[in-house]
Design a protein around this motif. Structure first.
Motif: not given
Length: 136
Positions: A105-122
């Motif tokens: 779940r990514l909150e509104d307005g979150v920025v994730v950098a190129p090539e980043a990985h958000v873990d399962e269930g994070a």
């Protein structure tokens, strides 16, 4: 002239039909809900049960798995993978070649950098971070 649809067989033998989205030409499965004004680039696949809300932008070669939600005005760069049942919040920005794990779940307005990985269930929150900082 390009084909207007593609049929793909899943591992369990079901056939899923994908149609080209009128805004960008990406492939949208029957059973997915994609807003007419969302942009789905050519080479992108949106699976059944996924949802892409108004004003969202999905770049080339992305994959949005079943049950995932790309909220209004979110922006996915190129080659982004959004896992099953993940939620990309409103106006979130995901960099090229990044991956969002299943049920994340990514909150509104979150920025994730190129090539980043958000873990399962994070659960990624924006609180305390300027909007340009990697929050994953």
């Amino acid at each position: 002239m390009r084909k207007r649809y593609e049929d793909l067989e899943t591992d369990d033998g079901r056939v899923v039909r994908y149609f080209r989205h009128s805004n960008g030409g990406g492939m949208v499965a029957k059973g997915a809900r994609v807003a007419d004004d969302a942009y789905v680039a050519d080479g992108t696949w949106v699976d059944p049960g996924a949802q892409v809300e108004p004003g969202a932008h999905i770049g080339r070669h992305c994959w949005v798995e079943p049950g995932a939600v790309v909220a209004a005005h979110a922006h996915l760069a190129t080659s982004v993978h959004v896992g099953r049942d993940a939620v990309v919040g409103r106006a979130a920005r995901i960099g090229s070649r990044a991956a969002v794990g299943a049920r994340a779940r990514l909150e509104d307005g979150v920025v994730v950098a190129p090539e980043a990985h958000v873990d399962e269930g994070a659960e990624v929150h924006r609180r305390g971070y300027p909007p340009h900082v990697l929050a994953a």
